[in-house]
Design a protein around this motif. Structure first.
Motif, PDB file in Angstrom:
ATOM      1  N   PRO A  97       0.783  -1.242   0.000  1.00 28.22           N
ATOM      2  CA  PRO A  97       0.000   0.000   0.000  1.00 28.22           C
ATOM      3  C   PRO A  97       0.817   1.295   0.000  1.00 28.22           C
ATOM      4  O   PRO A  97       0.258   2.355  -0.265  1.00 28.22           O
ATOM      5  CB  PRO A  97      -0.841  -0.114   1.266  1.00 28.22           C
ATOM      6  CG  PRO A  97      -0.072  -1.021   2.165  1.00 28.22           C
ATOM      7  CD  PRO A  97       0.617  -1.989   1.256  1.00 28.22           C
ATOM      8  N   CYS A  98       2.103   1.229   0.266  1.00 28.04           N
ATOM      9  CA  CYS A  98       2.928   2.443   0.325  1.00 28.04           C
ATOM     10  C   CYS A  98       3.795   2.632  -0.923  1.00 28.04           C
ATOM     11  O   CYS A  98       4.642   3.530  -0.951  1.00 28.04           O
ATOM     12  CB  CYS A  98       3.806   2.408   1.574  1.00 28.04           C
ATOM     13  SG  CYS A  98       2.850   2.417   3.098  1.00 28.04           S
ATOM     14  N   ASP A  99       3.595   1.823  -1.944  1.00 23.55           N
ATOM     15  CA  ASP A  99       4.378   1.926  -3.177  1.00 23.55           C
ATOM     16  C   ASP A  99       3.838   3.083  -4.017  1.00 23.55           C
ATOM     17  O   ASP A  99       2.857   2.947  -4.746  1.00 23.55           O
ATOM     18  CB  ASP A  99       4.315   0.609  -3.943  1.00 23.55           C
ATOM     19  CG  ASP A  99       5.240   0.580  -5.139  1.00 23.55           C
ATOM     20  OD1 ASP A  99       5.544   1.646  -5.706  1.00 23.55           O
ATOM     21  OD2 ASP A  99       5.645  -0.539  -5.521  1.00 23.55           O
ATOM     22  N   ALA A 100       4.501   4.230  -3.901  1.00 17.85           N
ATOM     23  CA  ALA A 100       4.030   5.443  -4.575  1.00 17.85           C
ATOM     24  C   ALA A 100       4.010   5.296  -6.095  1.00 17.85           C
ATOM     25  O   ALA A 100       3.100   5.812  -6.756  1.00 17.85           O
ATOM     26  CB  ALA A 100       4.900   6.627  -4.167  1.00 17.85           C
ATOM     27  N   ASP A 101       4.992   4.600  -6.648  1.00 18.53           N
ATOM     28  CA  ASP A 101       5.013   4.401  -8.103  1.00 18.53           C
ATOM     29  C   ASP A 101       3.817   3.568  -8.558  1.00 18.53           C
ATOM     30  O   ASP A 101       3.185   3.871  -9.580  1.00 18.53           O
ATOM     31  CB  ASP A 101       6.308   3.727  -8.541  1.00 18.53           C
ATOM     32  CG  ASP A 101       7.510   4.642  -8.422  1.00 18.53           C
ATOM     33  OD1 ASP A 101       7.329   5.882  -8.506  1.00 18.53           O
ATOM     34  OD2 ASP A 101       8.633   4.125  -8.253  1.00 18.53           O
ATOM     35  N   ALA A 102       3.504   2.527  -7.812  1.00 16.19           N
ATOM     36  CA  ALA A 102       2.357   1.682  -8.156  1.00 16.19           C
ATOM     37  C   ALA A 102       1.047   2.450  -8.012  1.00 16.19           C
ATOM     38  O   ALA A 102       0.127   2.277  -8.820  1.00 16.19           O
ATOM     39  CB  ALA A 102       2.339   0.425  -7.288  1.00 16.19           C
ATOM     40  N   ILE A 103       0.952   3.294  -6.993  1.00 15.99           N
ATOM     41  CA  ILE A 103      -0.248   4.117  -6.821  1.00 15.99           C
ATOM     42  C   ILE A 103      -0.404   5.056  -8.009  1.00 15.99           C
ATOM     43  O   ILE A 103      -1.497   5.204  -8.567  1.00 15.99           O
ATOM     44  CB  ILE A 103      -0.204   4.899  -5.496  1.00 15.99           C
ATOM     45  CG1 ILE A 103      -0.311   3.933  -4.317  1.00 15.99           C
ATOM     46  CG2 ILE A 103      -1.308   5.945  -5.438  1.00 15.99           C
ATOM     47  CD1 ILE A 103      -0.022   4.570  -2.965  1.00 15.99           C
ATOM     48  N   ASN A 104       0.688   5.664  -8.433  1.00 17.23           N
ATOM     49  CA  ASN A 104       0.653   6.544  -9.594  1.00 17.23           C
ATOM     50  C   ASN A 104       0.254   5.775 -10.855  1.00 17.23           C
ATOM     51  O   ASN A 104      -0.586   6.238 -11.639  1.00 17.23           O
ATOM     52  CB  ASN A 104       2.007   7.219  -9.793  1.00 17.23           C
ATOM     53  CG  ASN A 104       1.985   8.219 -10.923  1.00 17.23           C
ATOM     54  OD1 ASN A 104       1.145   9.114 -10.955  1.00 17.23           O
ATOM     55  ND2 ASN A 104       2.904   8.051 -11.864  1.00 17.23           N
ATOM     56  N   ASP A 105       0.844   4.594 -11.038  1.00 18.00           N
ATOM     57  CA  ASP A 105       0.499   3.765 -12.196  1.00 18.00           C
ATOM     58  C   ASP A 105      -0.979   3.372 -12.165  1.00 18.00           C
ATOM     59  O   ASP A 105      -1.657   3.391 -13.200  1.00 18.00           O
ATOM     60  CB  ASP A 105       1.365   2.505 -12.239  1.00 18.00           C
ATOM     61  CG  ASP A 105       2.816   2.804 -12.576  1.00 18.00           C
ATOM     62  OD1 ASP A 105       3.114   3.921 -13.051  1.00 18.00           O
ATOM     63  OD2 ASP A 105       3.657   1.909 -12.336  1.00 18.00           O
ATOM     64  N   PHE A 106      -1.480   3.014 -10.984  1.00 15.03           N
ATOM     65  CA  PHE A 106      -2.890   2.654 -10.836  1.00 15.03           C
ATOM     66  C   PHE A 106      -3.786   3.833 -11.217  1.00 15.03           C
ATOM     67  O   PHE A 106      -4.748   3.675 -11.981  1.00 15.03           O
ATOM     68  CB  PHE A 106      -3.185   2.209  -9.401  1.00 15.03           C
ATOM     69  CG  PHE A 106      -4.637   1.961  -9.151  1.00 15.03           C
ATOM     70  CD1 PHE A 106      -5.246   0.787  -9.553  1.00 15.03           C
ATOM     71  CD2 PHE A 106      -5.409   2.918  -8.508  1.00 15.03           C
ATOM     72  CE1 PHE A 106      -6.604   0.570  -9.333  1.00 15.03           C
ATOM     73  CE2 PHE A 106      -6.760   2.714  -8.270  1.00 15.03           C
ATOM     74  CZ  PHE A 106      -7.359   1.535  -8.686  1.00 15.03           C
ATOM     75  N   ASN A 107      -3.466   5.009 -10.688  1.00 14.90           N
ATOM     76  CA  ASN A 107      -4.282   6.188 -10.986  1.00 14.90           C
ATOM     77  C   ASN A 107      -4.268   6.512 -12.476  1.00 14.90           C
ATOM     78  O   ASN A 107      -5.301   6.880 -13.050  1.00 14.90           O
ATOM     79  CB  ASN A 107      -3.821   7.384 -10.163  1.00 14.90           C
ATOM     80  CG  ASN A 107      -4.173   7.233  -8.699  1.00 14.90           C
ATOM     81  OD1 ASN A 107      -5.113   6.535  -8.340  1.00 14.90           O
ATOM     82  ND2 ASN A 107      -3.411   7.877  -7.846  1.00 14.90           N
TER      83      ASN A 107
END
Length: 85
Positions: A31-41
């Motif tokens: 849940p803290c992977d900022a790159d993955a969050i950005n990719d998801f968004n």
């Protein structure tokens, strides 16, 4: 009706939806992977644009209030249905 274009647009929706689901699953455990969050968004944004473009041209992808507003006449019953492509 241009079935080849409709099929192509549906395939692109399915591809980016797969990416979004996989990123969602990854983020469940990271849940803290900022790159993955950005990719998801980014994937979700692309998915929404592709869905809207499809619906503008071919009508709703879903019924029961999830497909947005319908034009007249009621478009959900027009064929081919998304799963018939």
């Amino acid at each position: 009706m241009n079935c080849e274009k409709q099929r192509s647009m549906l395939k692109k929706i399915q591809e980016i939806q797969f990416v979004a689901v996989e990123l969602n699953l990854y983020l469940d455990t990271h849940p803290c992977d900022a790159d993955a969050i950005n990719d998801f968004n980014c994937a979700v944004q692309i998915l929404e644009k592709r869905k809207q473009a499809y619906q503008d041209e071919f009508g709703p992808l879903l019924n029961f209030g999830f497909g947005g507003y319908s034009k007249e006449p009621w478009q959900w019953v027009e064929s081919p249905w998304p799963w018939e492509i």
